[in-house]
Design a protein around this motif. Structure first.
Motif, PDB file in Angstrom:
ATOM      1  N   LEU A  62       0.862  -1.176   0.000  1.00 35.87           N
ATOM      2  CA  LEU A  62       0.000   0.000   0.000  1.00 35.87           C
ATOM      3  C   LEU A  62       0.900   1.227   0.000  1.00 35.87           C
ATOM      4  O   LEU A  62       1.780   1.349   0.840  1.00 35.87           O
ATOM      5  CB  LEU A  62      -0.872   0.044   1.260  1.00 35.87           C
ATOM      6  N   ILE A  86      -8.771   3.106   8.077  1.00 38.37           N
ATOM      7  CA  ILE A  86      -9.387   1.783   7.912  1.00 38.37           C
ATOM      8  C   ILE A  86      -8.996   0.881   9.081  1.00 38.37           C
ATOM      9  O   ILE A  86      -8.779  -0.322   8.906  1.00 38.37           O
ATOM     10  CB  ILE A  86      -8.978   1.125   6.567  1.00 38.37           C
ATOM     11  N   ARG A  90      -7.606  -2.945   8.767  1.00 42.31           N
ATOM     12  CA  ARG A  90      -6.209  -2.780   8.347  1.00 42.31           C
ATOM     13  C   ARG A  90      -5.555  -4.146   8.058  1.00 42.31           C
ATOM     14  O   ARG A  90      -5.913  -5.152   8.674  1.00 42.31           O
ATOM     15  CB  ARG A  90      -5.412  -1.989   9.389  1.00 42.31           C
ATOM     16  N   PRO A  91      -4.595  -4.118   7.102  1.00 40.65           N
ATOM     17  CA  PRO A  91      -3.958  -5.381   6.687  1.00 40.65           C
ATOM     18  C   PRO A  91      -3.180  -6.063   7.814  1.00 40.65           C
ATOM     19  O   PRO A  91      -2.882  -5.462   8.845  1.00 40.65           O
ATOM     20  CB  PRO A  91      -3.025  -4.948   5.553  1.00 40.65           C
ATOM     21  N   CYS A  94      -0.079  -4.578   9.589  1.00 42.59           N
ATOM     22  CA  CYS A  94      -0.388  -3.470  10.513  1.00 42.59           C
ATOM     23  C   CYS A  94      -0.900  -4.021  11.844  1.00 42.59           C
ATOM     24  O   CYS A  94      -0.650  -3.458  12.896  1.00 42.59           O
ATOM     25  CB  CYS A  94      -1.443  -2.548   9.921  1.00 42.59           C
TER      26      CYS A  94
HETATM   27  S1  SF4 Z   1      -2.216   1.113  10.181  1.00 45.19           S
HETATM   28 FE1  SF4 Z   1      -1.619   0.240   8.231  1.00 45.19          FE
HETATM   29  S2  SF4 Z   1      -3.329   0.649   6.837  1.00 45.19           S
HETATM   30 FE2  SF4 Z   1      -3.572   1.993   8.604  1.00 45.19          FE
HETATM   31  S3  SF4 Z   1      -2.544   3.907   8.028  1.00 45.19           S
HETATM   32 FE3  SF4 Z   1      -1.011   2.682   9.101  1.00 45.19          FE
HETATM   33  S4  SF4 Z   1       0.065   1.556   7.492  1.00 45.19           S
HETATM   34 FE4  SF4 Z   1      -1.865   2.303   6.622  1.00 45.19          FE
END
Ligand code: SF4
Length: 218
Positions: A62, A86, A90-91, A94
């Motif tokens: 991302l 999100i 979140r993936p 994360c």
């Molecule tokens: S937690 Fe993950 S998805 Fe959310 S802003 Fe940070 S890097 Fe991006």
């Protein structure tokens, strides 16, 4: 310890997507321009060595837009606090990342990464073109030729580097015309322009008048 929402991890780069993140993608939260393909052999940050090195596997990350920023597109800053737009979706990286204890993220990084083949599916017309591009324009071949510049066959190695970088541009031009690809689609299907990614202190690489020029400058 707990997350202090400083946002440094989200600013440094969005997560790499894994097979576990298929459901995240199925929710259509992310658009193609928010996915950055890192091809096998492409220069990428390796958190284990803390250096930029050729990626051992293909990855999809991302990242904001098609520019040079690696910041996650879902990161929002509000004063000193950072937020994730999100958070509930979140993936996986994360969810496991704890900057004060990196063991969990180290256990998953570079493993079971999603690839373009996974996202496109075997019946996608472009998949064969992508795989052919991977074969003909492999980063590994370019890095080998760059290594070879130190030996006695500098001319041959320079010609090989130029041939691969030129073919990368030719394949792009053909596919953009044939499939009417947008810039966002081109960068997703074929990755970043190789002549922009390949860097070496002994080389000057440029693209002028539809031609890649590679010069040895020692
Ligand atoms: S937690 Fe993950 S998805 Fe959310 S802003 Fe940070 S890097 Fe991006």
């Amino acid at each position: 310890m707990e997350c202090k929402r400083c946002g440094i991890c989200c600013e440094k780069g969005g997560p790499i997507l894994h097979h576990e993140d298929r459901s995240f993608l199925q929710k259509n939260l992310v658009s193609l321009d928010q996915l950055r393909v890192i091809r096998r052999g492409e220069s990428a940050f390796n958190p284990f060595t803390d250096r930029v090195e050729p990626a051992e596997v293909e990855m999809i990350k991302l990242a904001a837009g098609t520019g040079t920023s690696w910041e996650c597109p879902f990161h929002q800053k509000n004063g000193a606090l950072s937020g994730c737009t999100i958070h509930g979706d979140r993936p996986m990286e994360c969810r496991v990342l704890k900057c004060w204890d990196t063991r969990a993220i180290e256990a998953v990084v570079f493993k079971d990464c999603l690839t373009r083949s996974d996202l496109l599916g075997a019946d996608n017309l472009l998949l064969g073109e992508i795989l052919a591009h991977e074969e003909r324009c492999a980063y590994g071949a370019v890095w080998l030729s760059i290594e070879g510049l130190k030996g006695n066959s500098r001319g041959v190695c320079l010609a090989e580097i130029q041939a691969v970088l030129s073919e990368d541009m030719q394949i792009r031009a053909r596919l953009v015309a044939q499939y009417e690809l947008t810039l966002v689609q081109e960068l997703f299907y074929l990755g970043q322009l190789m002549f922009r990614v390949v860097k070496d202190s002994t080389l000057t690489i440029s693209f002028n008048n539809e031609e890649v020029q590679v010069r040895y400058t020692g």
